[in-house]
Design a protein around this motif. Structure first.
Motif, PDB file in Angstrom:
ATOM      1  N   SER A 178      -4.787  -9.165  -5.285  1.00  0.00           N
ATOM      2  CA  SER A 178      -5.453  -7.873  -5.273  1.00  0.00           C
ATOM      3  C   SER A 178      -5.939  -7.596  -3.853  1.00  0.00           C
ATOM      4  O   SER A 178      -5.959  -8.495  -2.997  1.00  0.00           O
ATOM      5  CB  SER A 178      -6.620  -7.845  -6.260  1.00  0.00           C
ATOM      6  OG  SER A 178      -7.631  -8.764  -5.880  1.00  0.00           O
ATOM      7  N   PHE A 218       0.155  -0.258  -4.372  1.00  0.00           N
ATOM      8  CA  PHE A 218      -0.298  -1.571  -4.817  1.00  0.00           C
ATOM      9  C   PHE A 218       0.762  -2.265  -5.673  1.00  0.00           C
ATOM     10  O   PHE A 218       0.465  -2.900  -6.676  1.00  0.00           O
ATOM     11  CB  PHE A 218      -1.620  -1.480  -5.592  1.00  0.00           C
ATOM     12  CG  PHE A 218      -2.819  -1.196  -4.713  1.00  0.00           C
ATOM     13  CD1 PHE A 218      -4.099  -1.479  -5.166  1.00  0.00           C
ATOM     14  CD2 PHE A 218      -2.694  -0.652  -3.466  1.00  0.00           C
ATOM     15  CE1 PHE A 218      -5.205  -1.214  -4.379  1.00  0.00           C
ATOM     16  CE2 PHE A 218      -3.789  -0.377  -2.667  1.00  0.00           C
ATOM     17  CZ  PHE A 218      -5.056  -0.660  -3.138  1.00  0.00           C
ATOM     18  N   ARG A 234       0.851  -1.157   0.000  1.00  0.00           N
ATOM     19  CA  ARG A 234       0.000   0.000   0.000  1.00  0.00           C
ATOM     20  C   ARG A 234       0.899   1.223   0.000  1.00  0.00           C
ATOM     21  O   ARG A 234       2.012   1.167   0.540  1.00  0.00           O
ATOM     22  CB  ARG A 234      -0.966   0.030   1.191  1.00  0.00           C
ATOM     23  CG  ARG A 234      -0.374  -0.260   2.492  1.00  0.00           C
ATOM     24  CD  ARG A 234       0.394   0.933   3.070  1.00  0.00           C
ATOM     25  NE  ARG A 234      -0.396   2.128   3.151  1.00  0.00           N
ATOM     26  CZ  ARG A 234       0.091   3.313   3.423  1.00  0.00           C
ATOM     27  NH1 ARG A 234       1.385   3.481   3.630  1.00  0.00           N
ATOM     28  NH2 ARG A 234      -0.707   4.360   3.481  1.00  0.00           N
TER      29      ARG A 234
END
Length: 126
Positions: free
Chosen positions: A71, A56, A53
């Motif tokens: 994901s 991503f 994060r």
């Protein structure tokens, strides 16, 4: 206390697909780097995939590149492992893991992760 709960495992045929989910609670999910590991009988637990994060950034083990993707949905505090073209050698217990993101996007050692789920079994038959 951070808790991780995996789901979505099962028994499938070679070539099938599965999606594993890992729901997190008790922490700030958006601050976590998330990963999937797996452990086959008699083998060491090995890195499968990770996602950071907030950029991503994703990393995948060579053995799953082109077949698996990772994901995350920060709104649902959930990370997913999308597994396609499954092979018998993918049979293992799959574990979700988390660590607070430190700015390093390539973290594959199990010892580097602080929180673990209980695992979900994936069995692929030929």
């Amino acid at each position: 206390q951070v808790q991780l709960v995996e789901s979505g495992g099962g028994s499938v045929q070679a070539g099938d697909s599965l999606r594993l989910s890992c729901a997190a609670s008790g922490g700030t999910f958006s601050a976590f780097m998330m990963a999937w590991f797996r452990q086959a009988p008699g083998k060491e637990r090995e890195f499968v995939a990770s996602i950071t994060r907030p950029e991503f950034d994703r990393n995948l083990a060579d053995s799953v590149k082109g077949r698996f993707t990772i994901s995350r949905d920060n709104a649902k505090s959930t990370v997913y492992l999308h597994m396609n073209s499954l092979k018998p050698e993918d049979t293992a217990v799959y574990y979700c893991a988390a660590r607070y993101y430190s700015g390093t996007s390539y973290v594959v050692r199990r010892e580097s992760y602080d929180y673990w789920g209980q695992g979900t079994q994936v069995t692929v038959s030929s």
